[in-house]
Design an enzyme around this catalytic site. Structure first.
Site, mmCIF file in Angstrom:
data_model
loop_
_atom_site.group_PDB
_atom_site.id
_atom_site.type_symbol
_atom_site.label_atom_id
_atom_site.label_comp_id
_atom_site.label_asym_id
_atom_site.label_seq_id
_atom_site.Cartn_x
_atom_site.Cartn_y
_atom_site.Cartn_z
ATOM 1 N N ASN A 113 0.834 -1.211 0.000
ATOM 2 C CA ASN A 113 0.000 0.000 0.000
ATOM 3 C C ASN A 113 0.864 1.254 0.000
ATOM 4 O O ASN A 113 0.537 2.243 -0.662
ATOM 5 C CB ASN A 113 -0.936 0.005 1.205
ATOM 6 C CG ASN A 113 -2.212 -0.768 0.920
ATOM 7 O OD1 ASN A 113 -3.035 -0.321 0.144
ATOM 8 N ND2 ASN A 113 -2.343 -1.937 1.520
ATOM 9 N N MET A 124 1.097 -2.501 12.052
ATOM 10 C CA MET A 124 0.401 -3.415 12.954
ATOM 11 C C MET A 124 0.713 -3.091 14.414
ATOM 12 O O MET A 124 1.280 -3.911 15.138
ATOM 13 C CB MET A 124 0.767 -4.867 12.609
ATOM 14 C CG MET A 124 0.394 -5.249 11.186
ATOM 15 S SD MET A 124 -1.255 -4.734 10.695
ATOM 16 C CE MET A 124 -2.024 -6.303 10.426
ATOM 17 N N ARG A 125 0.367 -1.888 14.808
ATOM 18 C CA ARG A 125 0.567 -1.465 16.189
ATOM 19 C C ARG A 125 -0.733 -0.860 16.701
ATOM 20 O O ARG A 125 -1.416 -0.140 15.967
ATOM 21 C CB ARG A 125 1.646 -0.371 16.274
ATOM 22 C CG ARG A 125 3.004 -0.803 15.821
ATOM 23 C CD ARG A 125 3.778 -1.498 16.907
ATOM 24 N NE ARG A 125 3.974 -0.673 18.092
ATOM 25 C CZ ARG A 125 4.191 -1.165 19.305
ATOM 26 N NH1 ARG A 125 4.245 -2.468 19.495
ATOM 27 N NH2 ARG A 125 4.354 -0.365 20.344
ATOM 28 N N ASN A 183 -6.053 5.293 7.903
ATOM 29 C CA ASN A 183 -5.655 3.888 7.926
ATOM 30 C C ASN A 183 -6.424 3.154 6.842
ATOM 31 O O ASN A 183 -7.540 3.543 6.491
ATOM 32 C CB ASN A 183 -5.983 3.274 9.294
ATOM 33 C CG ASN A 183 -5.561 1.815 9.374
ATOM 34 O OD1 ASN A 183 -4.481 1.435 8.909
ATOM 35 N ND2 ASN A 183 -6.417 0.976 9.945
ATOM 36 N N HIS A 188 -7.973 -0.612 6.035
ATOM 37 C CA HIS A 188 -8.321 -1.843 6.736
ATOM 38 C C HIS A 188 -8.997 -2.789 5.740
ATOM 39 O O HIS A 188 -9.867 -2.368 4.977
ATOM 40 C CB HIS A 188 -9.272 -1.526 7.897
ATOM 41 C CG HIS A 188 -9.616 -2.737 8.695
ATOM 42 N ND1 HIS A 188 -8.725 -3.317 9.572
ATOM 43 C CD2 HIS A 188 -10.742 -3.493 8.736
ATOM 44 C CE1 HIS A 188 -9.298 -4.378 10.118
ATOM 45 N NE2 HIS A 188 -10.519 -4.496 9.632
ATOM 46 N N SER A 200 -11.543 -0.583 3.454
ATOM 47 C CA SER A 200 -12.024 0.732 3.892
ATOM 48 C C SER A 200 -10.830 1.615 4.232
ATOM 49 O O SER A 200 -9.862 1.145 4.827
ATOM 50 C CB SER A 200 -12.860 0.617 5.171
ATOM 51 O OG SER A 200 -13.859 -0.366 5.044
ATOM 52 N N THR A 216 -9.056 6.975 15.001
ATOM 53 C CA THR A 216 -9.448 7.494 16.315
ATOM 54 C C THR A 216 -8.907 6.513 17.357
ATOM 55 O O THR A 216 -8.358 5.472 16.999
ATOM 56 C CB THR A 216 -10.980 7.606 16.431
ATOM 57 O OG1 THR A 216 -11.543 6.310 16.150
ATOM 58 C CG2 THR A 216 -11.551 8.625 15.464
ATOM 59 N N LEU A 256 -9.883 1.063 18.051
ATOM 60 C CA LEU A 256 -9.298 0.313 16.929
ATOM 61 C C LEU A 256 -10.272 0.189 15.740
ATOM 62 O O LEU A 256 -11.407 -0.251 15.914
ATOM 63 C CB LEU A 256 -8.878 -1.089 17.412
ATOM 64 C CG LEU A 256 -8.217 -1.976 16.364
ATOM 65 C CD1 LEU A 256 -6.818 -1.484 16.035
ATOM 66 C CD2 LEU A 256 -8.182 -3.427 16.833
ATOM 67 N N ASP A 257 -9.803 0.559 14.557
ATOM 68 C CA ASP A 257 -10.562 0.413 13.295
ATOM 69 C C ASP A 257 -11.961 1.018 13.376
ATOM 70 O O ASP A 257 -12.933 0.457 12.852
ATOM 71 C CB ASP A 257 -10.676 -1.081 12.910
ATOM 72 C CG ASP A 257 -9.320 -1.723 12.697
ATOM 73 O OD1 ASP A 257 -8.387 -1.016 12.294
ATOM 74 O OD2 ASP A 257 -9.190 -2.934 12.949
HETATM 75 C C1 GAR Z 1 -3.154 -4.646 3.979
HETATM 76 O O1 GAR Z 1 -4.057 -5.609 3.497
HETATM 77 C C2 GAR Z 1 -3.845 -3.751 4.982
HETATM 78 O O2 GAR Z 1 -5.201 -3.474 4.667
HETATM 79 C C3 GAR Z 1 -3.745 -4.573 6.228
HETATM 80 O O3 GAR Z 1 -2.452 -5.111 6.183
HETATM 81 C C4 GAR Z 1 -2.063 -5.296 4.836
HETATM 82 C C5 GAR Z 1 -0.728 -4.634 4.627
HETATM 83 O O4 GAR Z 1 -0.211 -4.934 3.359
HETATM 84 N N1 GAR Z 1 -3.953 -3.771 7.394
HETATM 85 C C6 GAR Z 1 -4.559 -4.197 8.488
HETATM 86 O O5 GAR Z 1 -4.954 -5.324 8.639
HETATM 87 C C7 GAR Z 1 -4.694 -3.145 9.576
HETATM 88 N N2 GAR Z 1 -5.671 -3.531 10.535
HETATM 89 P P1 GAR Z 1 0.963 -4.065 2.761
HETATM 90 O O6 GAR Z 1 2.085 -4.026 3.787
HETATM 91 O O7 GAR Z 1 1.385 -4.837 1.538
HETATM 92 O O8 GAR Z 1 0.416 -2.715 2.435
#
Ligand code: GAR
Length: 316
Positions: free
Chosen positions: A16, A91-92, A108, A110, A137, A142, A145-146
């Site tokens: 991303n 992932m924190r 963010n 998600h 999404s 905030t 979480l999510d």
């Molecule tokens: C993505 O799918 C993102 O939506 C998810 O982690 C992946 C990261 O991929 N995020 C979450 O689950 C946050 N709660 P990337 O490092 O290739 O962007």
């Protein structure tokens, strides 16, 4: 117009982040990536960012309290003169203090159609539930979480035989399309006169007996059948600026404000010493402060009885 300065926080692959970074290479993209930072010095995305000439920063969280680690990341964001933060697979769980410092300026992505499936294993849960669609999404961050306001979503059809991996791969394609578009819109909104007027309108019309009329083509707020307390100047004589005009005590206050911050405050032409112009399009508007300006201005024109009621309500 200067591009908005965005820092991206990652923990892993960073696809991303890559999507945001490559979208930012378009000349008309309203943001630039000024920093890619991680809690994981081994995150693959850091190497890519470096190779693309973007500044990187990494600091492991191991052995640190959440507060301490968030503090280190925050300092790195400030050092890069960050205006907006894009979490991309970071992932924190963040402390409310850190989130509060970036309120309205931290996004963010998600991998679910929020409010469905907050947290982990989103694809597995969508398949198990027999949903016809998964998706992704982008939301404002905030303290919960999510949970912040959703700014945009893409639905992704779930196919017969989909596994969490096959669905995740397809959702990721959708993520890469969605995130740059929503981030671009979000960083642009404080330059968008319609959005700025809507912010003023929401606060002005929340005041007692307030109404809106158009005056000389400007949105204008007053007390019903009474005096005006605010105008929004939009591109006046083609100056390209959006500003709020509110009442103040007089020339002394006007001079003080302009001296204090001459980029933000100005003497509005034709309005005299009793008004001040406040630029709304500088990208760092404190909307609570604008609410206060509107309220003070309203107080100064409200009939005694009405202003008194407000004071009584405040004291209560
Ligand atoms: C993505 O799918 C993102 O939506 C998810 O982690 C992946 C990261 O991929 N995020 C979450 O689950 C946050 N709660 P990337 O490092 O290739 O962007």
């Amino acid at each position: 117009m200067a591009k908005a300065r965005v820092a991206v926080l990652i923990s892993g692959t960073g696809t991303n982040m890559a999507a945001l970074l490559y979208a930012a290479k378009a000349t008309d993209c309203p943001y630039e990536i000024v920093l890619v930072a991680s809690n994981n010095p081994e995150a693959a995305g850091l190497k890519l960012a470096e190779a693309e000439g973007v500044a990187t920063f990494a600091h492991p969280h191991k052995g640190l309290s959440r507060e301490a680690h968030d503090g280190i990341m925050h300092d790195a964001l400030l050092a890069a003169k960050t205006e907006f933060v894009a979490l991309a697979g970071y992932m924190r769980i963040l402390t409310p203090e850190f989130v509060g410092k970036w309120e309205g300026r931290m996004l963010n992505i998600h991998p679910s159609l929020l409010p469905k499936y907050k947290g982990l294993h989103t694809h597995e849960r969508a398949i198990e539930a027999g949903d016809s669609h998964g998706g992704c999404s982008v939301h404002l961050v905030t303290a919960e979480l999510d949970d912040g306001p959703v700014l945009g979503q893409t639905e992704v059809a779930i196919l017969p035989g989909d596994t969490e991996h096959s669905l995740a791969a397809r959702v990721l394609i959708a993520e890469h399309q969605l995130y740059p578009r929503i981030l671009a819109a979000h960083v642009s909104r404080e330059r968008d006169p319609d959005w700025l007027v809507a912010q003023v309108r929401e606060r002005a019309l929340a005041l007692p007996e307030a109404d809106e009329v158009a005056s000389h083509g400007m949105p204008c707020f007053g007390i019903i059948k009474g005096k005006k307390f605010a105008y929004v100047s939009v591109d006046h004589h083609g100056d390209g600026k959006t500003a709020l005009l509110v009442k103040i005590s007089g020339a002394e206050e006007q001079n003080q404000l302009i001296e204090m911050d001459e980029d933000r405050y100005y003497r509005p032409a034709y309005f005299g010493d009793g008004w001040i112009g406040i630029r709304l399009d500088l990208g760092d508007t404190d909307w609570d402060h604008i609410g206060e300006w509107l309220r003070k201005s309203w107080q100064s024109v409200a009939p005694k009885k009405l202003a008194g009621l407000m004071q009584a309500a405040d004291a209560f």
